[in-house]
Design a protein around this motif. Structure first.
Motif, PDB file in Angstrom:
ATOM      1  N   VAL A   1       0.776  -9.104  -3.141  1.00 42.14           N
ATOM      2  CA  VAL A   1      -0.808  -8.553  -3.609  1.00 42.14           C
ATOM      3  C   VAL A   1      -2.299  -9.000  -2.723  1.00 42.14           C
ATOM      4  O   VAL A   1      -2.965  -8.378  -2.330  1.00 42.14           O
ATOM      5  CB  VAL A   1      -1.080  -8.685  -5.082  1.00 42.14           C
ATOM      6  N   PHE A   2      -2.182 -10.271  -3.009  1.00 42.76           N
ATOM      7  CA  PHE A   2      -3.177 -10.895  -2.107  1.00 42.76           C
ATOM      8  C   PHE A   2      -3.376 -10.601  -0.388  1.00 42.76           C
ATOM      9  O   PHE A   2      -4.407 -10.316  -0.128  1.00 42.76           O
ATOM     10  CB  PHE A   2      -2.889 -12.545  -2.605  1.00 42.76           C
TER      11      PHE A   2
ATOM     12  N   LEU B   1      -4.459  -6.657   0.105  1.00 37.58           N
ATOM     13  CA  LEU B   1      -5.474  -7.103  -0.302  1.00 37.58           C
ATOM     14  C   LEU B   1      -6.540  -7.076   1.195  1.00 37.58           C
ATOM     15  O   LEU B   1      -7.755  -6.581   0.949  1.00 37.58           O
ATOM     16  CB  LEU B   1      -5.971  -7.526  -1.341  1.00 37.58           C
ATOM     17  N   ARG B   2      -6.360  -8.541   1.092  1.00 39.57           N
ATOM     18  CA  ARG B   2      -7.045  -8.827   2.348  1.00 39.57           C
ATOM     19  C   ARG B   2      -6.783  -8.183   3.455  1.00 39.57           C
ATOM     20  O   ARG B   2      -8.125  -8.100   3.999  1.00 39.57           O
ATOM     21  CB  ARG B   2      -6.163 -10.081   2.774  1.00 39.57           C
TER      22      ARG B   2
ATOM     23  N   LEU C   1      10.349  -7.019  -9.308  1.00 33.15           N
ATOM     24  CA  LEU C   1       8.889  -7.502  -8.884  1.00 33.15           C
ATOM     25  C   LEU C   1       7.971  -7.806  -8.261  1.00 33.15           C
ATOM     26  O   LEU C   1       8.764  -8.337  -6.822  1.00 33.15           O
ATOM     27  CB  LEU C   1       9.610  -9.023 -10.095  1.00 33.15           C
ATOM     28  N   THR C   2       6.624  -7.754  -8.323  1.00 29.78           N
ATOM     29  CA  THR C   2       5.285  -8.077  -7.228  1.00 29.78           C
ATOM     30  C   THR C   2       5.368  -9.342  -7.625  1.00 29.78           C
ATOM     31  O   THR C   2       4.749  -9.457  -8.177  1.00 29.78           O
ATOM     32  CB  THR C   2       4.753  -7.344  -7.718  1.00 29.78           C
ATOM     33  N   ARG C   3       4.696  -9.785  -6.306  1.00 33.96           N
ATOM     34  CA  ARG C   3       4.859 -11.382  -6.016  1.00 33.96           C
ATOM     35  C   ARG C   3       3.475 -11.269  -5.917  1.00 33.96           C
ATOM     36  O   ARG C   3       2.810 -10.399  -5.076  1.00 33.96           O
ATOM     37  CB  ARG C   3       5.057 -12.179  -4.655  1.00 33.96           C
ATOM     38  N   ALA C   4       2.133 -12.624  -7.098  1.00 33.96           N
ATOM     39  CA  ALA C   4       0.981 -12.635  -6.749  1.00 33.96           C
ATOM     40  C   ALA C   4       0.563 -12.386  -5.102  1.00 33.96           C
ATOM     41  O   ALA C   4      -0.198 -12.097  -4.777  1.00 33.96           O
ATOM     42  CB  ALA C   4       0.369 -13.757  -6.838  1.00 33.96           C
ATOM     43  N   GLY C   5       1.548 -13.601  -4.105  1.00 30.83           N
ATOM     44  CA  GLY C   5       1.429 -13.764  -2.717  1.00 30.83           C
ATOM     45  C   GLY C   5       1.360 -12.181  -1.774  1.00 30.83           C
ATOM     46  O   GLY C   5       0.438 -12.531  -1.144  1.00 30.83           O
TER      47      GLY C   5
ATOM     48  N   LEU D   1      -7.737  -1.352  -8.897  1.00 31.80           N
ATOM     49  CA  LEU D   1      -6.282  -1.287  -8.442  1.00 31.80           C
ATOM     50  C   LEU D   1      -5.439  -0.568  -9.724  1.00 31.80           C
ATOM     51  O   LEU D   1      -5.469  -1.432 -11.108  1.00 31.80           O
ATOM     52  CB  LEU D   1      -5.855  -2.685  -8.878  1.00 31.80           C
TER      53      LEU D   1
END
Lengths: 412, 412
Positions: free
Chosen positions: B289-290, B293-294, B283-287, B308
Motif C-alpha cells: 500500500v505504501f 501510494l508513494r 491479505l494486503t501488505r502494508a508495504g 482511500l
C-alpha cells in the motif's frame, strides 16, 4: 411522545460515557445511555497509548500530572472492570511494559533531547539510550535511527476491549441507540433530554459525554472535532514491536502500539495518528495513509511485511485548551468530554471524578494499591474544571480560551 | 450423492467463467457454473485497463497483437453484454479515451522512449508529448514529471460492472456456490466434475476457468497464483484523472484508472498494481500500500486528498509464459484460464474462442463493426493454444515452459 425516567442519563456510549454509566450503576442509579452509533466514535480509532510522559509538552506540566495520576489508577480500574464484566484478568489488554521513543534524524534527536531534559526536570524517569540499546530491547528498530530513549512511564491498553467490557456491564441493560437532540431545562437546571425519535428522558443527572458533538447540545462545552486516522496492521510477532514504539521522523510524530501476541504467533499493531482541523467525517485520506506508513516504516522497517487490516478515521473531542471538560456545568448537568488525545489515558480519572460527583461510596471504587487516596482526590480536583454548578454561566467559558490556572495546580 | 446433468459445466465464476457461461447459454446449452466465492477472485481486484499497447514488452509482439485484436472486440462485446443483461448503454464502463504514460525521472524517460520506439516499429500509434502537454490533457499530472507520451490505443472498462452484468445474465440461473474438487474422466475424456459437497455433475463439455486454481484440477493447465494489490480511491473529479494515467517512478510501474464521474461530482480511481510470486491469499501488505501510494502521488499529487476506500488483494492466474491457456486440452475439456494480467482485456477474444469451440452461430456473436471476421478468426486461432484434444498429453506441457512458436505467429 413516550417518556422515560431514570436517575442518570448518559449522552454518549464511547469509553467515557460507558465508564460514567458503569460508575452510576455501581452507585445504585438507574441509567440510560443514548448513542446513535455506540462504539463508533473516537474510541474506535484510539490506539490505546497511555502516554502521560511523551504526550507532555512544554507548558503542559499540569496535563502531564493529570495523565500520570490517571495512569496510576489504570491497573485497579482494569482489574475492577474485568471482574465486573466477568472477563479473565488481562482481557482489556493493559500492558505496563514501557515505551521506546526514537529520533529518526539529527534534528529529531535534538528535539528528543530537549524533551528528555524537560522530563528530567519533572522527574518522569525517561532516559536516553543508544540506537543499539533500542534495537537490543526492540529488534525491529530500523538501522537509520539517529537516537532513542527509554520511557518507562508510558504504557498501553486496548480501547476496543475496554469499551467491549464496559458495554458488557452497562450497555446491555441501558443502551438506547438514538441520538440526543436537545437537553431539557427547567428553572436553570438540566432535567433530562429528548432523542431523535422524540422520546423524552427525565433524569436527576445528565452526563454529557458525546465527544466532539457535545458542543451541539450545550454551548458551555466548547468541543470541536479533531479527526485522526489510525491503521491496524497484523504482523508476525517476530517482525512486530513488543512494546510501544513512537518517535518523530523529520519532525512528524508517529507511533506503533502492539496488542498481545495471539496463539497463532501474530499480533495486531496500531499505527497512528494524523490530526486534522476539519469537519467530522469517517473518511480516510490516501495522503494520510501514505504519511503514516512512510513514517512508521522509517522507524520499524519490518512493518512492510505486516498485513494492513484497515484504516479508521474518527474525531477526537477537542477542547479550547486540550484539557478535558469535566465537572458540574449546571445543576443536573455533568460534563465528561473534551478529552482530546487523552480519552483512554484519562478514563480512570474520569471514573473517579464521576464517582465523587454521583456519590459512589469510596469503598466501592476501584482502589489502586500504591496510590494514596489523597492524591486521587487531588487529581480529581485538578481535573474538574467546573466545580461549581453556577460557573458554567461565567463569561470566560464563552471566550476562546478557558483560564488554566485554576485547574493546572498540579497534583504532586 | 446427488448428481446433475448439463451441456456445459463451467468451473469458475469470474469474468472469464461467466463469459463462457453466457456464450454457452447463447448457444442454447444448459449450463452450470461452480464457484465457491463467485466474484471474489482476480476480477474483484482488476483495475480494468485495456492496455495492449503499454503492456506489450520486448519479445511480446504476439501478445500485443492478441491484446489489440481483443480490444477491437470490446465495444461490440460491451454493447451485446449490456443489451443481454438489460442494462443501459455504458453500464459496464467502457471508455475509449486513451492513456497518458508518464516518466518520473530521466531514467524513466529513457525507458519510455525505448518503449515508444518499439511501439512505432509495431505501428501502435503512441507518441511522445511534453510534460506541459500531458498537464494540458490531464491537469493533475505532477510538476516533477520528466516526460510523457500519449497512448491512444489503451482504454478502460469497469471489471466489477462487467462481472455484475454477466452475473445478471448467467449466474442467477446457473450458479452453484461450491468448489469443484476434481474432474471426472472416462476413456481419456472429461465427462464432468465433483464439487466439495460430493455432488457429481455430468457435462458434455467442462470449461475450466478457475483462474490460478485451475492447475489443482488439471495438471495440463499449469497456472500459478500471481497475487497483486489494487487500491480504490474516491476523489473530487477536479482532483482526479479523467483518463488512464500510468507510468514508471524510478523504474517502478504504477497506474491510476478512473471510473466515470458520479452525479455527486466525484469519481472512483483504481491505483495498482503490485505483482508477487507467493501463495494465494487475500491479505494486503502494508508495504505494498505504501509503495502504490508513494508512486501514484509522485505522478498525480492530487490523489493525496482522495478518500482511500480500500485495498484489494487477489491472485491473477499466471501461466508459464504469461499467455492464456485457451483451447481444447482434452476431449470434453476446454481451458479458459492463465490470462495473467490481461484477463479483462482478453475477455472478448475468449468469448469469441468459446463461441467457436461450442459452435455458437456466427450470427449470434457480438459482431464488431470495423473488425473483419477474418481477423477475429486469426486472433482466436493465435490465442488458442490447445487446438488438438490429444495435445494436452504432450510431454512439453508438463515441462516448465510451453513452446511459444505455435501460438505466437501474430495476427497481422
Amino acid at each position: 411522545m413516550s417518556s422515560h425516567v431514570c436517575d442518570v442519563l448518559v449522552i454518549g456510549g464511547g469509553i467515557i460515557g460507558l465508564t460514567a454509566a458503569w460508575r452510576a450503576l455501581e452507585a445504585g442509579a438507574s441509567v440510560v445511555v443514548l448513542d446513535p452509533s455506540p462504539g463508533d466514535g473516537a474510541t474506535h480509532a484510539a490506539a490505546g497509548m497511555l502516554a502521560p510522559v511523551m504526550e507532555a509538552g512544554f507548558g503542559e506540566e499540569g496535563q502531564a500530572r493529570l495523565g500520570t495520576a490517571s495512569l496510576a489508577l489504570w491497573p485497579a480500574f482494569a482489574d475492577a472492570l474485568e471482574r465486573a464484566a466477568g472477563l479473565p484478568p488481562g482481557a482489556v489488554g493493559l500492558e505496563t511494559t514501557g515505551t521506546i521513543a526514537l529520533a529518526y534524524d539529527g534534528d529529531d534527536l535534538v528535539a528528543l533531547r530537549r524533551m528528555l531534559a524537560l522530563h528530567h526536570e519533572w522527574d518522569l524517569g525517561s532516559v536516553e539510550i543508544s540506537p543499539d540499546e533500542a534495537r537490543r530491547r526492540e529488534p525491529g528498530v530500523g538501522l537509520r535511527v539517529a537516537g532513542a530513549a527509554w520511557v518507562p512511564g508510558d504504557h498501553r491498553v486496548d480501547p476496543r476491549a475496554v469499551r467491549a467490557a464496559l458495554a458488557a456491564i452497562a450497555a446491555r441493560r441501558t443502551l438506547v441507540p438514538r441520538a440526543a437532540i436537545s437537553l431539557t431545562w427547567a428553572d436553570g437546571a438540566v432535567v433530562g433530554a429528548i432523542d431523535d425519535a422524540g422520546t423524552a428522558y427525565a433524569a436527576g443527572t445528565v452526563v454529557l459525554a458525546a465527544g466532539h458533538a457535545s458542543a451541539s447540545l450545550f454551548a458551555g462545552a466548547p468541543t470541536r472535532p479533531v479527526p485522526g486516522t489510525t491503521l491496524r496492521l497484523d504482523a508476525d510477532a517476530d517482525r512486530a514491536p513488543a512494546v510501544v514504539v513512537r518517535g518523530t521522523v523529520q519532525g512528524r510524530p508517529v507511533y506503533a502500539v502492539p496488542r498481545r501476541v495471539r496463539p497463532d504467533g501474530r499480533r495486531e499493531v496500531v499505527v497512528g495518528a494524523t490530526s486534522d482541523e476539519r469537519e467530522d467525517d469517517h473518511l480516510t485520506r490516501a495522503g494520510d495513509v501514505f504519511a503514516l506508513l512512510r513514517d512508521a516504516r522509517a522507524l520499524l522497517p519490518g512493518l512492510d511485511d505486516a498485513v494492513l487490516l484497515g484504516a479508521t478515521t474518527r474525531s477526537r473531542p477537542g477542547s479550547p485548551d486540550n484539557a478535558p471538560l469535566l465537572g458540574w456545568a449546571a445543576d443536573g448537568l455533568y460534563l465528561a468530554t473534551g478529552h482530546h488525545r487523552n480519552g483512554i489515558l484519562l478514563t480512570p480519572l474520569t471514573a473517579a471524578a464521576v464517582d465523587r460527583a454521583l456519590g459512589v461510596a469510596r469503598s466501592a471504587e476501584p482502589r489502586p494499591s500504591g496510590v494514596a487516596p489523597a492524591s486521587v482526590e487531588a487529581a480529581v480536583e485538578a481535573a474538574t474544571r467546573f466545580a461549581n454548578p453556577r460557573r458554567f454561566a461565567d463569561p470566560v467559558l464563552s471566550a476562546a480560551g478557558i483560564p488554566h490556572g485554576a485547574i493546572r495546580g498540579g497534583t504532586s
